[in-house]
Design an enzyme around this catalytic site. Structure first.
Site: not given
Ligand code: GLC
Length: 556
Positions: A98, A199, A256, A328-329
């Site tokens: 990540d 991310d 993302e 995971h979100d």
């Molecule tokens: C992304 C991650 C999430 C995190 C956020 C802040 O959306 O997937 O889990 O809390 O970024 O880094």
């Protein structure tokens, strides 16, 4: 499309804290992942996305990094990571990490320095602004609730944090900051990782030219999204980032990025795009327990089908999405797509067939392959996640009772997907020898890897078949590069499409309903995959059983 080494990857996402503990502290770690590599190799995946394992105070479970160059002792050492990379490689698996570069932890030394001297060198690493009449610089709401600004004690300055207060946003306008990030990224690539999941990258550019926005909630704040997501001009940063790092190593990147304007799609994931792939979010906001879809989960899946198919057609021959259902979100997929009473082997096994054979990189989230699901907590204190707690407070502020708010949290909290992996039916499900950092789903005595390994008709065994078919060298090229055609387009019960290439037709036919449904068209061919034991036909048309999922092969 030019062939690239990463086109045939099949991904598996690991949330390290909850995957496998190896040192009896109740927290998953890198040696734990190494211990489970044979399992992953048997499953058939070829890429691991490991969520953040860098040094962190864990305010957002590692998405708040205080040292980019070191592995957090909770997860192991830098040598452990190297060992993971090498051991995975022996099994034909690449490891991607990540990359969290929109923000750091508030404990990062850069931020500590910035707080000491907001007008000094490191003040320029972050987004610091003076308040206005004792108020924050503007009324943006953080993505995790509350104001997006926090005051730096003993100064007139506020810092921007789009996520938790412990995650100050970095200032990408500062070339020095960008250089520091590129050095760090190249360091990891040199070590041998295969690439990155990137991310929150859509947020690195902010438009701070305006003041307060009209409030859109009881908190007087405003979402402000258009001022800090995919903001015009972000491309300059993305291009530079790619040229200075990823391109030099030919690595795989998976970003993302939500809501890319259509006309920019090719610039993002086309032949020479900023990224190899991006996640497609188009199915993420559907939940069968939402008022809109209650009792109508079939219609909901049809709505998703139409969105997904449209995206497939638009990107055909141009670039790839990363296709997934869980991460995971979000809450687990069985609970998002199916009411509890309709969750069974057939309904759960049709889910991977919906997306594995589309064009793109398929990804499985840990535990999805055994059908891990959510469970309702009795107390809000049973959740750890700060964003979840902020949401709970927000619901109370809107006037909900504690019971109502907890009900909402139980059916929406992302922490549902973070319960420890269910390896077996022993004490702590084979995850750890001691009490885990976060409670197990009590169904682990029934839903676990060991049990499903013994059963050739288990969900796990079915996922293995799906993955094997996706990798089968007779069809692989077609799955990756084949054309995409919608089948049974008029149906509001079926999710069907064809991939076609070099005289080969692969037809994917899924009944997403709990009724028997006949196809309109006739189908023939060799059955490559079936979640039932047989296929019934009437005058050439198929009679698909509830949630039946089929893949047929035919020559043109
Ligand atoms: C992304 C991650 C999430 C995190 C956020 C802040 O959306 O997937 O889990 O809390 O970024 O880094």
């Amino acid at each position: 499309m030019k062939e690239k080494w990463w086109h045939d990857l099949i991904g598996y996402q690991i949330y390290p804290k909850s995957f496998q503990d190896s040192n009896a502290d109740g927290i998953g770690d890198i040696p734990g992942i190494i211990k489970r590599l044979d399992y992953l190799s048997d499953l058939g995946v070829s890429m691991l996305w490991v969520c953040p394992v860098y040094r962190s105070p864990m305010m957002d479970n590692g998405y708040d990094i205080s040292d980019y160059t070191q592995i957090d002792p909770m997860f192991g050492t830098n040598d452990d990571l190297k060992r993971l990379i090498d051991e995975a490689k022996k099994r034909g698996i690449v490891v991607i990490m990540d990359l969290v570069i929109n923000h750091t932890s508030s404990e990062h030394p850069w931020f500590q320095e910035a707080c000491k001297d907001p007008e000094g060198e490191f003040g320029k690493y972050y987004i610091l602004r003076k308040g206005k009449n004792g108020q924050p610089p503007n009324n943006w709401r953080s993505l995790f609730g509350g104001s997006a600004w926090e005051k730096i004690g003993g100064s007139e300055y506020y810092y921007l944090h789009l996520f938790t207060v412990g995650q100050p946003d970095l200032n990408w306008e500062n070339p020095k900051l960008r250089e520091s990030l590129y050095d760090m990224i190249n360091g990891w690539l040199k070590m041998g990782i295969g690439g990155f999941r990137i991310d929150a990258i859509a947020h690195i550019k902010k438009d701070l030219s305006g003041g307060n926005l009209p409030s859109d909630g009881v908190d007087g704040l405003s979402s402000g999204m258009e001022y800090f997501r995919n903001v015009e001009g972000i491309e300059d940063y993305l291009k530079e980032l790619k040229e200075r790092t990823f391109d030099r190593y030919g690595c795989y990147t998976l970003a993302e990025v939500d809501d890319i304007p259509e006309e920019r799609m090719e610039a993002y994931i086309g032949e020479d795009g900023y990224y190899s792939t991006v996640f497609d979010f188009c199915h993420c906001f559907h939940n069968c327990m939402d008022e809109k879809w209650k009792g109508k989960e079939r219609q909901m899946l049809i709505d998703i089908r139409d969105r997904v198919f449209e995206r497939q057609k638009k990107m055909e021959g141009k670039g790839f999405f990363c296709n997934y259902l869980e991460n995971h979100d979000m809450i687990r997929i069985p609970d998002r797509y199916l009411p509890k009473e309709k969750q069974n082997f057939y309904s759960l096994s049709m889910l991977p067939v919906l997306y594995f054979f589309l064009s793109g990189i398929p990804m499985v989230y840990q535990g999805q392959e055994i059908g891990m699901s959510d469970y309702a907590r009795e107390h809000i204190e049973d959740y750890v996640d700060l964003a979840t707690h902020n949401n709970y407070e927000g619901l109370l502020a809107k006037g909900m009772t504690k019971e109502q708010a907890l009900y909402e949290i139980n059916r929406t909290s992302r922490e549902n997907a973070r319960t420890p992996m269910q390896w077996d039916d022993g004490g702590y499900a084979g995850f750890s020898d001691v009490k885990p950092w976060f409670p197990l789903n009590p169904d682990f005595t029934k839903v676990n890897v060991e049990r499903q390994k013994q059963d050739p008709k288990s969900l796990l065994a079915f996922y293995q078949k799906v993955i094997a078919l996706r990798k089968n060298c007779l069809y692989k090229k077609n799955w990756i590069y084949g054309g995409f055609t919608v089948l049974e387009a008029e149906s509001d019960h079926l999710w069907c499409f064809m991939r076609r290439m070099d005289g080969q037709k692969l037809q994917v036919l899924v009944n997403i309903s709990d009724e028997c449904v006949s196809t309109k068209e006739c189908y023939d061919g060799k059955v490559l995959l079936n979640n039932y034991d047989s296929v019934s036909q009437k005058a050439g048309c198929l009679c698909l059983q509830p949630y039946q999922a089929l893949v047929l092969f035919a020559e043109n």
